[in-house]
Write an enzyme that holds these catalytic residues in place. Structure first.
Site, short mmCIF file in Angstrom:
data_model
loop_
_atom_site.label_atom_id
_atom_site.label_comp_id
_atom_site.label_asym_id
_atom_site.label_seq_id
_atom_site.Cartn_x
_atom_site.Cartn_y
_atom_site.Cartn_z
N ASP A 191 -22.33 19.80 -3.55
CA ASP A 191 -22.46 19.10 -2.27
C ASP A 191 -22.95 20.09 -1.21
OD1 ASP A 191 -20.52 16.25 -1.21
OD2 ASP A 191 -22.26 17.17 -0.23
N ASP A 244 5.17 -24.43 -0.10
CA ASP A 244 5.44 -23.27 -0.94
C ASP A 244 6.42 -22.36 -0.21
OD1 ASP A 244 4.87 -21.78 -3.42
OD2 ASP A 244 4.17 -20.25 -2.04
N ARG A 297 -20.71 6.39 -5.08
CA ARG A 297 -20.98 5.94 -3.71
C ARG A 297 -22.06 6.77 -3.04
NH1 ARG A 297 -16.44 3.01 -1.97
NH2 ARG A 297 -14.60 3.41 -3.23
N GLY A 350 -25.12 23.04 -2.22
CA GLY A 350 -26.54 22.79 -2.42
C GLY A 350 -26.92 21.41 -1.96
N ASP A 351 -28.22 21.15 -1.92
CA ASP A 351 -28.75 19.87 -1.47
C ASP A 351 -29.43 19.21 -2.67
OD1 ASP A 351 -30.68 18.76 1.41
OD2 ASP A 351 -30.31 17.80 -0.53
N PHE A 352 -28.91 18.04 -3.10
CA PHE A 352 -29.44 17.48 -4.35
C PHE A 352 -30.87 16.96 -4.21
CE2 PHE A 352 -26.17 14.02 -3.21
CZ PHE A 352 -27.04 13.29 -2.43
C1 LIG Z 1 15.00 -19.34 -1.03
C2 LIG Z 1 15.34 -20.65 -1.71
C3 LIG Z 1 14.39 -21.31 -2.47
N1 LIG Z 1 14.76 -22.50 -3.09
C4 LIG Z 1 13.80 -23.23 -3.94
O1 LIG Z 1 12.87 -22.29 -4.49
C5 LIG Z 1 11.69 -23.00 -4.86
C6 LIG Z 1 10.48 -22.19 -4.35
O2 LIG Z 1 9.40 -22.36 -5.26
P1 LIG Z 1 8.09 -23.19 -4.89
O3 LIG Z 1 6.96 -22.68 -5.75
O4 LIG Z 1 7.85 -23.18 -3.45
O5 LIG Z 1 8.42 -24.68 -5.28
P2 LIG Z 1 8.70 -25.26 -6.76
O6 LIG Z 1 10.15 -25.48 -6.89
O7 LIG Z 1 8.11 -24.39 -7.78
O8 LIG Z 1 7.99 -26.67 -6.73
P3 LIG Z 1 6.43 -26.90 -6.47
O9 LIG Z 1 6.30 -27.30 -5.06
O10 LIG Z 1 6.05 -27.97 -7.41
O11 LIG Z 1 5.75 -25.61 -6.75
C7 LIG Z 1 11.74 -24.36 -4.18
O12 LIG Z 1 12.03 -25.37 -5.11
C8 LIG Z 1 12.90 -24.22 -3.20
O13 LIG Z 1 13.54 -25.45 -3.01
C9 LIG Z 1 16.04 -23.02 -2.98
O14 LIG Z 1 16.34 -24.07 -3.57
N2 LIG Z 1 16.96 -22.37 -2.20
C10 LIG Z 1 16.68 -21.21 -1.57
O15 LIG Z 1 17.54 -20.63 -0.90
#
Ligand SMILES: Cc1cn([C@@H]2O[C@H](COP(=O)(O)OP(=O)(O)OP(=O)(O)O)[C@@H](O)[C@H]2O)c(=O)[nH]c1=O
Length: 634
Positions: A501, A88, A544, A527-529
């Site tokens: 309070d 990711d 709270r 006051g003190d409840f």
């Molecule tokens: C900063 C940057 C990102 N990317 C692309 O951005 C997507 C990120 O999204 P992700 O959620 O990580 O991936 P996805 O494309 O949604 O695929 P998945 O893994 O199935 O979620 C990926 O594609 C990366 O290459 C580029 O191609 N060039 C760049 O300079």
């Protein structure tokens, strides 16, 4: 090819790339890896705010993407692949995480945020080694605890055991100053729409970039170099004699910080040790994550337990809190708000602190996502600007100060509390109890600042959880600085609000008031409840309060409120959310006060027991549940 032996280790395994990203597929294909592509169906909706750092979010998302594919394939064809790779990529500017834009406007918002600025690109990677084991089959079934509590596939006739190796890579990218015209021309090219941060560095987006520090492929979407190092570590783990002392970096760099506490400050920048990602360092002490360990463990050749990463994070957690409290106490975030970004040496000069240790502290704060480090030095991240600068609208500085000065001490007496059962707040805050708040003005103020900052987070949710417009007057019992009273007066223009309070609290509440018309409808009554007559009101409010009192006191207070409340009047209770009844209590440790969080149903029954009917329950954000009951005719 130098990396072939490493990639070659996967040649005879069934490898799946759980990604639809064409760039990722290209990078891994070009490196000679043979794999199937099975895009993940994991919805990238993890709650960003629950992650201490942007990279932690990317790593967890990558892991969940891979585990979803592993589980689905295991279910479908009963033979999970040997290895599933998830990734990711996110762009982080300050504490803000930018993923793929939802539309052109969003792409414009992102690119404008990045315009002329240095930012980080993090790619989290998860390498999931799978092992399907037939639970009814012969031989030993060893349930390996995952290093993270990952969801297990629901096996039809076998259990899917997985070992997750995870890491992240960070690359710094700086955009040039870009004109609106160029931004929109780029957006209208369509290139931004499927890319994190709304740009593709490998294509037209390359024109926007002034410099890159770090792995270029990591920006494109897959840190090939780090991936190969990870494979090398997994498949060619260092021999015992090569092993360095196992370092647990569950709290990035705090370990380094701690190491340096007993020697002249200096040494590596902790921020760097956090940059390499957790897999590199964690794995050194994390040999049981290597697939060999999984095979060996399953065949009984090696009975070592899986590496207790989660447990170590728990053991280290206190260091991160103490680092935060120390930074708050030093007013670090205030200095950086007014004069940042600053190099570490300049910060030390302004704080009159030791240069080396200040640099360690700054590095840890950066690793915890509280500061951002650029070539110009350290600056506050978004979350620090919002919540850690002392005069900020949403500052939690008071809470940090109070936790550091008092709650921390309470927890140092936890053993005593468990052994003796007494409410140990007396042991530390006892001074407050015995000598009364009035004789300890500073302690009272710290308590009020803490309660003020915490109440500010939820006051609006509490005031709007139900429609209270039928009430003409309200009394906030224990209303402290009047923050909830302000919200109520603001939300309900005809409501008169009394804050009731202790005298030593109401005499100091003036310092917390901000102007505004609604303050004319707010009054403070000392006051003190538990002892004094309660001010008359259509609606009584307890926010709270109940959770801090033992049952006997709690029933006494509710009984006094019930007697003061006329038929048709209301009681609004806002308390910490506890798990549903019977489940383990919320893991958030309380301040060891004698009360405890109650489930919504327990609150409902509590009000009904004291003569309130039509009891309704709602949630106020993640922190509180709100209950409203109407006083029945006696
Ligand atoms: C900063 C940057 C990102 N990317 C692309 O951005 C997507 C990120 O999204 P992700 O959620 O990580 O991936 P996805 O494309 O949604 O695929 P998945 O893994 O199935 O979620 C990926 O594609 C990366 O290459 C580029 O191609 N060039 C760049 O300079």
């Amino acid at each position: 090819m130098v990396l072939c032996p490493v990639i070659g280790k996967l040649q005879h395994k069934r490898v799946v790339l759980a990604s639809a990203s064409p760039r990722r597929q290209e990078i891994l294909s070009n490196a000679g890896l043979r794999f199937e592509v099975v895009p993940s169906r994991f919805k990238e909706k993890l709650h960003k705010a629950s992650f201490a750092t942007p990279y932690a979010y990317a790593v967890e998302t990558a892991k969940q993407k891979a585990l979803e594919v592993a589980g689905r394939m295991h279910q479908k064809d009963l033979r999970a692949p040997d290895v599933v790779i998830g990734a990711d990529t996110i762009v982080a500017v300050g504490a803000m995480i930018l993923e793929k834009p939802v539309d052109k406007q969003d792409a414009y918002r992102m690119l404008s945020r990045l315009n002329g600025k240095e930012h980080s690109v993090f790619t989290g990677v998860a390498i999931v080694h799978c092992c399907s084991k037939d639970i009814s089959g012969p031989g030993r079934t060893l349930r390996l605890t995952l290093s993270s509590w990952a969801p297990r596939a629901h096996p039809t006739d076998g259990r899917l055991d997985t070992e997750v190796s995870e890491f992240y890579e960070e690359t710094t990218v700086k955009f040039s100053e870009l004109s609106e015209e160029l931004l929109w021309e780029y957006i209208n090219s369509g290139e931004p729409m499927d890319k994190a941060g709304g740009y593709g560095i490998q294509a037209l987006g390359g024109m926007l970039v002034e410099y890159v520090h770090g792995d270029f492929l990591n920006v494109v979407g897959f840190p090939l170099n780090h991936f190969c190092k990870e494979l090398a570590r997994l498949y060619y783990p260092p021999r015992p004699e090569d092993l360095r002392r196992v370092r647990h970096d569950s709290i990035p760099a705090v370990d380094t910080f701690e190491n340096l506490s007993d020697s002249e400050a200096g040494g590596s920048d902790p921020g760097q040790s956090a940059k390499g990602g957790r897999g590199g360092e964690q794995a050194d002490g994390d040999r049981s994550q290597a697939p060999r360990a999984l095979d060996a463990a399953l065949n009984g050749a090696d009975s070592r337990p899986p590496f207790p990463t989660g447990l170590l994070e728990l053991m280290d957690g206190f260091k991160a809190s103490k680092v935060l409290f120390t930074a708050c106490k030093l007013r670090l975030f205030d200095v950086l708000k007014d004069q940042g970004p600053l190099q570490a040496a300049d910060v030390a000069r302004k704080l009159s602190t030791c240069a080396g240790r200040t640099e360690q502290l700054l590095g840890v704060c950066a690793a915890l996502g509280l500061l951002e480090k650029t070539r110009r030095g350290y600056g506050n991240t978004e979350v620090a600007t919002l919540h850690l600068v002392s005069d900020g609208e949403h500052s939690l500085q008071g809470l940090a100060e109070y936790n550091d000065a008092h709650v921390w001490g309470v927890f140092t007496r936890l053993g005593l509390a468990v052994r003796e059962g007494a409410d140990q707040t007396r042991g530390v805050l006892g001074a407050m109890e015995e000598e009364r708040l009035s004789q300890n003005r500073e302690l009272t103020l710290q308590f009020m600042r803490a309660k003020h900052s915490l109440s500010k987070l939820t006051a609006h949710h509490v005031a709007t959880a139900f429609d209270l417009s039928r009430f003409a007057s309200a009394c906030d019992l224990g209303g402290c600085t009047g923050i909830l009273a302000r919200e109520l007066a603001q939300e309900y223009p005809r409501l008169q609000v009394t804050v009731f309070d202790l005298p030593e609290v109401t005499e100091l509440s003036g310092g917390f008031q901000r102007g505004g018309r609604q303050t004319e409808r707010i009054r403070f009554v000392p006051g003190d409840f538990f002892k004094d007559s309660l001010p008359e009101a259509d609606l009584y409010v307890l926010s709270r309060i109940l959770q801090d009192w033992p049952d006997d006191k709690l029933h006494k207070l509710l009984s006094r409120i019930s007697s003061s409340c006329r038929p048709g009047g209301g009681l609004l209770v806002a308390e910490a959310v506890a798990e549903e009844e019977g489940a383990s209590r919320s893991p958030r440790l309380r301040t060891l006060s004698a009360g405890q969080p109650r489930s919504p149903d327990e609150h409902r029954r509590l009000l009904q027991r004291h003569g309130f009917r039509d009891v309704r329950v709602a949630r106020a954000g993640d922190l509180l549940c709100v209950v409203l009951g109407t006083r029945a005719a006696p």
